[in-house]
Design an enzyme around this catalytic site. Structure first.
Site, PDB file in Angstrom:
ATOM      1  CG  HIS A  49      33.191  42.306  42.145  1.00  0.00           C
ATOM      2  ND1 HIS A  49      33.855  41.149  42.464  1.00  0.00           N
ATOM      3  CD2 HIS A  49      34.122  43.288  42.208  1.00  0.00           C
ATOM      4  CE1 HIS A  49      35.125  41.398  42.702  1.00  0.00           C
ATOM      5  NE2 HIS A  49      35.328  42.702  42.553  1.00  0.00           N
TER       6      HIS A  49
HETATM    7  P1  TYD Z   1      35.672  37.745  46.804  1.00  0.00           P
HETATM    8  O1  TYD Z   1      35.603  39.230  46.628  1.00  0.00           O
HETATM    9  O2  TYD Z   1      34.393  36.982  46.765  1.00  0.00           O
HETATM   10  O3  TYD Z   1      36.686  37.121  45.730  1.00  0.00           O
HETATM   11  P2  TYD Z   1      36.569  36.996  44.136  1.00  0.00           P
HETATM   12  O4  TYD Z   1      35.889  38.266  43.646  1.00  0.00           O
HETATM   13  O5  TYD Z   1      37.986  36.867  43.656  1.00  0.00           O
HETATM   14  O6  TYD Z   1      35.778  35.768  43.794  1.00  0.00           O
HETATM   15  O7  TYD Z   1      36.440  37.446  48.163  1.00  0.00           O
HETATM   16  C1  TYD Z   1      36.655  36.138  48.650  1.00  0.00           C
HETATM   17  C2  TYD Z   1      36.711  36.210  50.160  1.00  0.00           C
HETATM   18  O8  TYD Z   1      37.827  37.006  50.586  1.00  0.00           O
HETATM   19  C3  TYD Z   1      35.465  36.820  50.762  1.00  0.00           C
HETATM   20  O9  TYD Z   1      35.168  36.090  51.949  1.00  0.00           O
HETATM   21  C4  TYD Z   1      35.894  38.220  51.145  1.00  0.00           C
HETATM   22  C5  TYD Z   1      37.386  38.070  51.416  1.00  0.00           C
HETATM   23  N1  TYD Z   1      38.173  39.290  51.107  1.00  0.00           N
HETATM   24  C6  TYD Z   1      38.752  40.011  52.139  1.00  0.00           C
HETATM   25  O10 TYD Z   1      38.598  39.682  53.333  1.00  0.00           O
HETATM   26  N2  TYD Z   1      39.508  41.112  51.839  1.00  0.00           N
HETATM   27  C7  TYD Z   1      39.705  41.509  50.557  1.00  0.00           C
HETATM   28  O11 TYD Z   1      40.412  42.523  50.329  1.00  0.00           O
HETATM   29  C8  TYD Z   1      39.088  40.769  49.480  1.00  0.00           C
HETATM   30  C9  TYD Z   1      39.270  41.187  48.052  1.00  0.00           C
HETATM   31  C10 TYD Z   1      38.333  39.656  49.811  1.00  0.00           C
END
Ligand code: TYD
Length: 132
Positions: A49
């Site tokens: 992303h």
């Molecule tokens: P995600 O952004 O999909 O992680 P990555 O980009 O590393 O694969 O986030 C994973 C999970 O964590 C998703 O359910 C959202 C949650 N999350 C939060 O609650 N707070 C945050 O600050 C972040 C970055 C993720």
């Protein structure tokens, strides 16, 4: 590309090492949120992303992984393997994290609270927004 790979200062003495991060040095933004990624399988692909507004400082505190950064025109892969390297990633950079070692812990300091509306998760949309 507009990211910066910063060599972080280290304070060392007989008791060990310490690295400090504060606004202005080396952080280019006030921190509103921190999170860390760990327990990741080697074949996991994370990130995928870009952000509209959120600016991040990314540090691999333990182990190693690869960060693919892409501004919509150029792609670069950066191998992160030291807590003395900080990757300053401004908004509108697509990122993908791969090749995690089992002991990898990635700390992310962010300029904004968690807001899914700030995410650009479609690569074609990202390309249109980054280079209209
Ligand atoms: P995600 O952004 O999909 O992680 P990555 O980009 O590393 O694969 O986030 C994973 C999970 O964590 C998703 O359910 C959202 C949650 N999350 C939060 O609650 N707070 C945050 O600050 C972040 C970055 C993720």
């Amino acid at each position: 590309m507009d990211y910066k790979l910063i060599e972080l200062g280290v304070h060392g003495d007989k008791n060990g090492l310490l690295t400090a991060l504060e606004e202005g040095n080396p952080l280019s933004f006030p921190v509103r949120r921190a999170y860390y990624i760990w327990g990741t399988a080697r074949d996991a692909v994370r990130g995928c992303h870009a952000h509209h507004r959120c600016h991040e400082m990314i540090i691999c505190l333990s182990g190693s992984c690869d960060f693919l950064l892409d501004d919509g025109k150029t792609k670069e892969t950066i191998h992160m393997d030291s807590p003395t390297k900080g990757l300053d990633v401004p908004p509108l950079i697509w990122r993908q994290f791969t090749n995690f070692s089992p002991d990898c812990i990635v700390l992310v300091l962010a300029s904004a609270m968690y807001d899914r509306g700030d995410y650009i998760e479609d690569y074609e949309e990202f390309k249109k927004i980054s280079h209209p």
